[in-house]
Design a protein around this motif. Structure first.
Motif, mmCIF file in Angstrom:
data_model
loop_
_atom_site.group_PDB
_atom_site.id
_atom_site.type_symbol
_atom_site.label_atom_id
_atom_site.label_comp_id
_atom_site.label_asym_id
_atom_site.label_seq_id
_atom_site.Cartn_x
_atom_site.Cartn_y
_atom_site.Cartn_z
ATOM 1 N N TYR A 36 0.895 -1.173 -0.028
ATOM 2 C CA TYR A 36 -0.202 -0.268 -0.024
ATOM 3 C C TYR A 36 1.020 1.024 0.082
ATOM 4 N N THR A 37 0.271 2.254 -0.222
ATOM 5 C CA THR A 37 0.889 3.699 -0.249
ATOM 6 C C THR A 37 0.517 4.136 1.318
ATOM 7 N N SER A 38 1.558 4.733 1.715
ATOM 8 C CA SER A 38 1.058 5.593 3.127
ATOM 9 C C SER A 38 1.586 6.830 3.029
ATOM 10 N N VAL A 39 0.519 7.722 3.389
ATOM 11 C CA VAL A 39 0.638 9.290 3.333
ATOM 12 C C VAL A 39 1.422 9.689 4.698
ATOM 13 N N GLU A 40 2.880 10.202 4.691
ATOM 14 C CA GLU A 40 3.209 10.479 5.866
ATOM 15 C C GLU A 40 3.381 12.024 5.876
ATOM 16 N N ARG A 41 2.758 12.689 6.897
ATOM 17 C CA ARG A 41 2.897 14.206 6.595
ATOM 18 C C ARG A 41 4.159 14.664 7.485
ATOM 19 N N LEU A 42 5.066 15.311 7.130
ATOM 20 C CA LEU A 42 6.109 15.715 7.548
ATOM 21 C C LEU A 42 6.053 17.478 7.465
ATOM 22 N N ARG A 43 6.495 17.881 8.665
ATOM 23 C CA ARG A 43 6.749 19.368 8.960
ATOM 24 C C ARG A 43 8.189 19.788 8.949
ATOM 25 N N PHE A 44 8.590 20.698 8.264
ATOM 26 C CA PHE A 44 10.070 21.296 8.223
ATOM 27 C C PHE A 44 9.990 22.676 9.148
ATOM 28 N N LEU A 45 10.858 22.667 10.097
ATOM 29 C CA LEU A 45 10.745 24.078 10.925
ATOM 30 C C LEU A 45 9.529 24.548 11.330
ATOM 31 N N GLY A 46 8.716 23.306 11.369
ATOM 32 C CA GLY A 46 7.396 23.638 12.197
ATOM 33 C C GLY A 46 6.324 24.354 11.134
ATOM 34 N N LEU A 47 6.830 24.532 10.112
ATOM 35 C CA LEU A 47 5.976 25.710 8.962
ATOM 36 C C LEU A 47 5.708 25.065 7.780
ATOM 37 N N VAL A 48 6.484 24.330 7.069
ATOM 38 C CA VAL A 48 6.273 23.953 5.776
ATOM 39 C C VAL A 48 5.878 22.491 5.883
ATOM 40 N N LYS A 49 4.841 22.043 5.221
ATOM 41 C CA LYS A 49 4.115 20.630 5.524
ATOM 42 C C LYS A 49 4.527 20.222 3.968
ATOM 43 N N TYR A 50 4.597 18.946 4.226
ATOM 44 C CA TYR A 50 5.031 18.046 2.971
ATOM 45 C C TYR A 50 4.609 16.510 3.291
ATOM 46 N N ASP A 51 3.592 16.069 2.274
ATOM 47 C CA ASP A 51 3.013 14.999 2.224
ATOM 48 C C ASP A 51 3.925 13.918 1.597
ATOM 49 N N ASN A 52 4.486 13.014 2.164
ATOM 50 C CA ASN A 52 5.668 11.999 1.644
ATOM 51 C C ASN A 52 4.735 10.592 1.354
ATOM 52 N N MET A 53 4.526 10.386 -0.036
ATOM 53 C CA MET A 53 3.941 9.194 -0.382
ATOM 54 C C MET A 53 5.119 8.098 -0.364
ATOM 55 N N ILE A 54 4.885 7.158 0.687
ATOM 56 C CA ILE A 54 5.801 6.112 0.620
ATOM 57 C C ILE A 54 5.200 4.638 0.463
ATOM 58 N N LYS A 55 6.156 3.734 -0.211
ATOM 59 C CA LYS A 55 5.459 2.354 -0.423
ATOM 60 C C LYS A 55 5.801 1.555 0.474
ATOM 61 N N VAL A 56 4.675 0.796 0.945
ATOM 62 C CA VAL A 56 4.945 -0.099 2.030
ATOM 63 C C VAL A 56 4.456 -1.486 1.544
ATOM 64 N N THR A 57 5.273 -2.709 2.374
ATOM 65 C CA THR A 57 5.153 -3.817 1.931
ATOM 66 C C THR A 57 5.109 -4.572 3.328
ATOM 67 N N VAL A 58 4.100 -5.324 3.761
ATOM 68 C CA VAL A 58 3.656 -6.019 4.868
ATOM 69 C C VAL A 58 3.638 -7.544 4.704
ATOM 70 N N ARG A 59 4.390 -8.092 5.670
ATOM 71 C CA ARG A 59 4.176 -9.843 5.721
ATOM 72 C C ARG A 59 3.856 -10.093 7.228
ATOM 73 N N SER A 60 3.024 -11.033 7.581
ATOM 74 C CA SER A 60 2.612 -11.549 8.737
ATOM 75 C C SER A 60 2.655 -13.201 8.933
ATOM 76 N N THR A 61 3.263 -13.399 10.054
ATOM 77 C CA THR A 61 3.236 -14.857 10.297
ATOM 78 C C THR A 61 2.495 -15.065 11.907
#
Length: 129
Positions: A36-61
């Motif tokens: 899936y794609t995870s939307v990770e919200r980052l803030r730089f210097l408390g002012l600039v907002k950036y939504d980082n689209m990260i690719k995630v792979t998950v496996r479970s046992t």
């Protein structure tokens, strides 16, 4: 233990489980893994907002939930939750390995990953405790 494993295996559960993750999308479930794609919200210097689209792979046992995270900025994170029944509850070993192409980026990503890791235990207890 099964309830916790199932919770950690679901992409939607990671919204808020990591204080940075605000949404998940494009969930594809396969036989052995979920992507899936995870939307990770980052803030730089408390002012600039950036939504980082990260690719995630998950496996479970039955005893683990593990996966890989790939950021378009060149940061990769490998993680594993190992679950063990203990004292009427479940103990979680939370292992993270962070990779980045540049030392300053690695330092930033490692600090953020550690902040998330430290917050995660409290979130899990409040959700499932």
């Amino acid at each position: 233990m099964e309830t916790l494993r199932a919770h950690l295996s679901q992409p939607q559960s990671h919204v808020g489980l990591s204080p940075l993750v605000v949404a998940v999308k494009d969930v594809e479930r396969g036989e052995d893994e979920t992507r899936y794609t995870s939307v990770e919200r980052l803030r730089f210097l408390g002012l600039v907002k950036y939504d980082n689209m990260i690719k995630v792979t998950v496996r479970s046992t039955p005893r683990t939930v593990e996966g890989e995270v790939k950021s378009p900025g060149g940061v990769r994170l490998d993680y594993r939750f190992t679950l063990t029944e203990k004292g009427g509850g479940t103990e979680v070993e939370d292992i993270l390995v962070v990779h980045a192409w540049a030392r300053p980026l690695l330092g930033y990503a490692a600090r953020k990953a550690r902040e998330v890791q430290l917050a995660r235990a409290g979130v899990l207890v409040s959700r499932l405790g």
